[in-house]
Design a protein around this motif. Structure first.
Motif, PDB file in Angstrom:
ATOM      1  N   LYS A   1     106.965  22.863  62.551  1.00 48.39           N
ATOM      2  CA  LYS A   1     106.851  22.389  63.933  1.00 48.39           C
ATOM      3  C   LYS A   1     107.677  23.251  64.885  1.00 48.39           C
ATOM      4  O   LYS A   1     107.197  23.664  65.939  1.00 48.39           O
TER       5      LYS A   1
ATOM      6  N   ARG B   1      98.338  15.166  73.703  1.00 49.32           N
ATOM      7  CA  ARG B   1      97.847  15.729  72.453  1.00 49.32           C
ATOM      8  C   ARG B   1      98.882  15.452  71.360  1.00 49.32           C
ATOM      9  O   ARG B   1     100.088  15.634  71.588  1.00 49.32           O
TER      10      ARG B   1
ATOM     11  N   TYR C   1      99.889  16.269  67.336  1.00 50.49           N
ATOM     12  CA  TYR C   1      99.640  17.140  66.189  1.00 50.49           C
ATOM     13  C   TYR C   1     100.527  16.750  65.012  1.00 50.49           C
ATOM     14  O   TYR C   1     101.748  16.564  65.169  1.00 50.49           O
TER      15      TYR C   1
ATOM     16  N   TRP D   1      95.011  11.820  66.379  1.00 55.04           N
ATOM     17  CA  TRP D   1      95.875  12.787  65.707  1.00 55.04           C
ATOM     18  C   TRP D   1      95.053  14.004  65.311  1.00 55.04           C
ATOM     19  O   TRP D   1      93.930  13.875  64.834  1.00 55.04           O
ATOM     20  N   TYR D   2      95.631  15.180  65.481  1.00 58.31           N
ATOM     21  CA  TYR D   2      95.025  16.417  64.996  1.00 58.31           C
ATOM     22  C   TYR D   2      95.928  16.977  63.896  1.00 58.31           C
ATOM     23  O   TYR D   2      97.124  17.183  64.112  1.00 58.31           O
TER      24      TYR D   2
ATOM     25  N   VAL E   1      97.319  19.749  61.392  1.00 62.95           N
ATOM     26  CA  VAL E   1      97.486  21.192  61.288  1.00 62.95           C
ATOM     27  C   VAL E   1      97.929  21.524  59.866  1.00 62.95           C
ATOM     28  O   VAL E   1      99.021  21.128  59.445  1.00 62.95           O
TER      29      VAL E   1
ATOM     30  N   ILE F   1      97.023  25.916  66.096  1.00 62.90           N
ATOM     31  CA  ILE F   1      97.404  24.857  67.031  1.00 62.90           C
ATOM     32  C   ILE F   1      97.322  25.340  68.479  1.00 62.90           C
ATOM     33  O   ILE F   1      96.861  24.603  69.364  1.00 62.90           O
TER      34      ILE F   1
ATOM     35  N   HIS G   1      93.680  25.487  69.428  1.00 59.82           N
ATOM     36  CA  HIS G   1      93.114  24.145  69.594  1.00 59.82           C
ATOM     37  C   HIS G   1      93.596  23.494  70.883  1.00 59.82           C
ATOM     38  O   HIS G   1      92.806  22.901  71.627  1.00 59.82           O
TER      39      HIS G   1
END
Length: 270
Positions: free
Chosen positions: A52, A146, A148, A206-207, A209, A221, A224
Motif C-alpha cells: 500500500k 474509491r 482498494y 471494493w477493488y 489489487v 491501481i 484503474h
C-alpha cells in the motif's frame, strides 16, 4: 506489453515508461480536481507488507502536496475513543479541489481491531452496519470514493518481512503487530471476508489489487483509478517569465560573511 503473461516479470524500462505516463495523467487529474472543485477520497487497505505504502508514494510523487494529502492516522487518543467511531476521520475528508489518500482508514475496525480484540463485538457489528451508510452519505454529497484492497500471498508477505528485517532503512516498518499478522493469517482472512460481505456494495465497491508483484500492482491501481474518474483535460495557462531587471547599485555582501554548508559531495570525487 504484448505477449506478457500474468506471471511474467515486468521489464524495468517498460515499468518506468508506463509509470511516468500514468503519473503525467495523475497531474492532469489533479488539475481537473482543482479546476472543478471535485473532492476525491481513495482508501488503501490490505494486509501488512501488501504494498500500500509504495503505491501511495508513486501516486503522490509528482502531485502538488498542497492539494493531495495522505491521511495515516495513529492509534486513537483517549478522547477519540469516546467519540463516534467515524468522527476523527471526518476532519480529514477533502475540501473542494483536494485529493485525500487514506493509508488505512475507518476499516481498521473491521481488520486489526476485530482480530486483535481492540473493539467489542457490539462495536464491530455497529461498524459493519454503519460503514455502508456513512460511505453512501459521502457519495451522495458528491465525494468521489474509491476503495482498494491489496491482496498478498502468505509466502510473499513473509518474504517481505524478512527483507525488511535485513534492511536498516526499512526495519522501522516491522512492528510486533505486523508480525502477529503471520500467526493470525486465518483470522485476518475471515475478518476480510466478512468485511467484504457487508461493505462491498454497488455505491462504494471494493477493488482488489493483486500485489505479489509490486510493480504491476502500482501500475494497475493507478490505471484503474484514472479509468474510473471522468476527468477532463485542463492544462494550466503557460506562465510568462518576466525579464530580469538590472542590478543597479546593488552589491552583494562578501561570501566570507556567510556560513556555508561544507562541500561533502566534493570529497566523493576520486
Amino acid at each position: 506489453m504484448t505477449g506478457q503473461k500474468p506471471g511474467d516479470k515486468l521489464p524495468s524500462r517498460v515499468y518506468e515508461a508506463e509509470l511516468l505516463r500514468l503519473q503525467i495523467e495523475l497531474v492532469t487529474l489533479q488539475q481537473w480536481v482543482r479546476d472543478t472543485g471535485a473532492r476525491v477520497v481513495v482508501i488503501f487497505e490490505g494486509r501488512d507488507a501488501a504494498g500500500k505504502g509504495s503505491a501511495i508514494k508513486r501516486i503522490t510523487e509528482r502531485l502538488n502536496p498542497r492539494w493531495c494529502r495522505i491521511a495515516a492516522l495513529p492509534a486513537p487518543s483517549e478522547r477519540e475513543r469516546t467519540q463516534w467511531y467515524f468522527q476523527r476521520y471526518i476532519e480529514h475528508l477533502p475540501s473542494a479541489g483536494e485529493i485525500v489518500l487514506f493509508d488505512r482508514s475507518w476499516y481498521n475496525r473491521a481488520g486489526v481491531e476485530r482480530v486483535m480484540g481492540f473493539c467489542t463485538s457490539k462495536e464491530y457489528r455497529r461498524f459493519l452496519q454503519q460503514a455502508p451508510i456513512f460511505e453512501r452519505l459521502l457519495v451522495e454529497d458528491g465525494i468521489i470514493l474509491r476503495k482498494y484492497w491489496f491482496s498478498v500471498s502468505d509466502l510473499e508477505q513473509e518474504r517481505r518481512f524478512k527483507s525488511r528485517r535485513q534492511d536498516p532503512m526499512r526495519r522501522w516498518k516491522l512492528s510486533d503487530m505486523d508480525l502477529q499478522s503471520i500467526s493470525k493469517w486465518v483470522e485476518y482472512s475471515r475478518a476480510k471476508d466478512e468485511m467484504f460481505v457487508h461493505t462491498d456494495v454497488p455505491g462504494s465497491p471494493w477493488y482488489v489489487v493483486e500485489s505479489d508483484d509490486k510493480r504491476k500492482a502500482r501500475l494497475n491501481i493507478i490505471n484503474h483509478l484514472l479509468s474510473t474518474i471522468a476527468y477532463g483535460r485542463s492544462d494550466p495557462p503557460m506562465v510568462r517569465i518576466p525579464p530580469r531587471p538590472p542590478i543597479g547599485d546593488y552589491v552583494r555582501p562578501p561570501r566570507e560573511e556567510f556560513t556555508d554548508v561544507p562541500d561533502h559531495a566534493a570529497t566523493l570525487i576520486p
